[in-house]
Design an enzyme around this catalytic site. Structure first.
Site, PDB file in Angstrom:
ATOM      1  N   ASP A   1       0.744  -1.307  -0.015  1.00 51.88           N
ATOM      2  CA  ASP A   1       0.043   0.064   0.109  1.00 51.88           C
ATOM      3  C   ASP A   1       1.079   1.085  -0.011  1.00 51.88           C
ATOM      4  OD1 ASP A   1       0.957  -0.178   2.461  1.00 51.88           O
ATOM      5  OD2 ASP A   1      -1.166   0.094   3.520  1.00 51.88           O
ATOM      6  N   SER A   2       2.125   0.961  -0.009  1.00 51.58           N
ATOM      7  CA  SER A   2       3.158   2.112  -0.224  1.00 51.58           C
ATOM      8  C   SER A   2       2.730   2.809  -1.444  1.00 51.58           C
ATOM      9  CB  SER A   2       4.601   1.516  -0.241  1.00 51.58           C
ATOM     10  OG  SER A   2       4.695   0.397  -1.027  1.00 51.58           O
TER      11      SER A   2
ATOM     12  N   GLU B   1      -1.340  -5.568   8.606  1.00 53.40           N
ATOM     13  CA  GLU B   1      -0.391  -5.028   9.418  1.00 53.40           C
ATOM     14  C   GLU B   1      -1.167  -5.293  10.948  1.00 53.40           C
ATOM     15  OE1 GLU B   1       0.293  -1.012   8.850  1.00 53.40           O
ATOM     16  OE2 GLU B   1       0.974  -1.365   6.800  1.00 53.40           O
TER      17      GLU B   1
ATOM     18  N   LYS C   1      -1.222  -9.301   2.557  1.00 54.65           N
ATOM     19  CA  LYS C   1      -0.570  -9.103   3.941  1.00 54.65           C
ATOM     20  C   LYS C   1      -1.305  -8.031   4.498  1.00 54.65           C
ATOM     21  CE  LYS C   1       3.306  -6.030   3.587  1.00 54.65           C
ATOM     22  NZ  LYS C   1       2.807  -5.116   4.460  1.00 54.65           N
TER      23      LYS C   1
ATOM     24  N   ASP D   1      -1.153  -6.200  -0.375  1.00 54.38           N
ATOM     25  CA  ASP D   1      -1.527  -5.570   0.772  1.00 54.38           C
ATOM     26  C   ASP D   1      -2.823  -5.299   1.085  1.00 54.38           C
ATOM     27  OD1 ASP D   1       0.816  -5.142   2.752  1.00 54.38           O
ATOM     28  OD2 ASP D   1       1.364  -3.115   1.978  1.00 54.38           O
TER      29      ASP D   1
ATOM     30  N   GLU E   1       9.180  -4.594  10.188  1.00 55.80           N
ATOM     31  CA  GLU E   1       9.593  -2.975   9.592  1.00 55.80           C
ATOM     32  C   GLU E   1      10.291  -2.246  10.536  1.00 55.80           C
ATOM     33  OE1 GLU E   1       6.871  -1.203   7.140  1.00 55.80           O
ATOM     34  OE2 GLU E   1       8.039   0.781   6.851  1.00 55.80           O
TER      35      GLU E   1
HETATM   36  O1  KIV Z   1       3.558  -1.183   1.499  1.00 53.33           O
HETATM   37  C1  KIV Z   1       4.755  -1.303   1.475  1.00 53.33           C
HETATM   38  O2  KIV Z   1       5.528  -1.236   0.689  1.00 53.33           O
HETATM   39  C2  KIV Z   1       5.090  -2.455   2.626  1.00 53.33           C
HETATM   40  C3  KIV Z   1       6.494  -2.614   2.823  1.00 53.33           C
HETATM   41  C4  KIV Z   1       7.465  -1.342   3.307  1.00 53.33           C
HETATM   42  C5  KIV Z   1       7.066  -3.805   3.540  1.00 53.33           C
HETATM   43  O3  KIV Z   1       4.522  -2.601   3.597  1.00 53.33           O
END
Ligand code: KIV
Length: 277
Positions: A44-45, A115, A113, A83, A182
């Protein structure tokens, strides 16, 4: 050979390091895949790197599905992990399973994934029960930026370090196949990696984790809004792109591009007829 969540677990057993990078589009995914990287995270970056938000809070399920499906089309061998965006799983177990399912069906993910630790264990258990491989993510969890009060290393005092160890163990027990660490002190990340049997994927967590992940636009120096301490520039693609854009601008303005070899020909008779209309 196609990497799966099972491959990741086997790699840890064999002591092989796991490589992961983020990608958000088809062409980048193809390059990352061809380079032999084991896993691609559609992080989600993308909110920061692709969409220009100051954080990941505004990223939607539609954003993740749109970019995830593009990456999945480009990834032949790499495991594609997508994510779950902010508020797609926090409110209820039902939301979590339905949205994880959408990332698999519409985004064509190989895993998802999410969090958090103890507080999202019921969601992890339910998603795993639905036959969806889950990667955990603890330490600095950017979706909680407003509660955390800033992007800083986690687990530096006894209480928060103990919570990280506990969360990693709970995620393993809940059926996660891997966990991202992280911005966790290197020695603590090393300890956690030895305490659990599933692979740890580190970002800003030292060399003792079972694998590493970076945001591709950071490690290629394409994203310049900020630069976390743990990022190493493996190539200066940002500078190369800028040089290419400037050269194009110069040639367009000088009239030297396009040259004859970049153009299509037309039969002189056809053109003559057109001019006679
Ligand atoms: O969103 C992302 O790119 C991430 C990484 C920083 C692990 O969660």
């Amino acid at each position: 050979m196609k990497n799966t969540s099972v491959t990741f677990k086997e790699m840890k057993k064999k002591g092989e390091k796991i490589s992961m990078l983020t990608a958000y589009d088809y062409s980048t995914a193809k390059l990352v895949d061809k380079a032999g990287i084991n896993g691609i995270l559609v992080g989600d970056s993308l909110g920061n790197v692709m969409l220009g938000y100051p954080d990941t809070v505004s990223v939607t399920m539609e954003d993740m599905i749109h970019h995830g499906a593009a990456v999945a089309r480009g990834a032949e061998n790499a495991l594609v992990v997508i994510d779950m965006p902010f508020m797609s799983y926090q409110a209820s177990v039902y939301d979590a399973v339905v949205n994880a399912g959408r990332l698999m069906k519409e985004g064509r993910a190989g895993a998802i994934k999410l969090e958090g630790g103890e507080e999202i264990i019921p969601q992890v258990e339910a998603i795993v029960k639905a036959s969806i491989p889950v990667m955990g993510h603890i330490g600095l969890t950017p979706q909680s930026i407003n509660a955390m009060g800033g992007y800083k290393a986690q687990g530096r005092d006894i209480e928060s370090a103990k919570k990280l160890v506990r969360d990693a163990k709970l995620l393993e027990e809940a059926g996660a196949f891997a966990v991202t660490l992280e911005c966790v002190p290197a020695d603590l990340a090393d300890y956690i990696s030895n305490e659990i049997s599933i692979p740890t994927i580190g970002i800003g967590a030292g060399a003792g984790t079972d694998g590493q992940i970076l945001v591709y636009a950071d490690m290629l120096a394409m994203f310049s809004d900020y630069r976390p301490k743990f990022v190493k520039n493996f190539a200066n693609i940002g500078e190369m792109m800028m040089a290419g854009f400037k050269a194009y601008d110069d040639e367009v303005k000088a009239g030297s591009y396009p040259a004859p070899e970049h153009t299509y020909a037309i039969d002189a008779k056809v053109l003559e007829e057109v001019k006679n209309i």
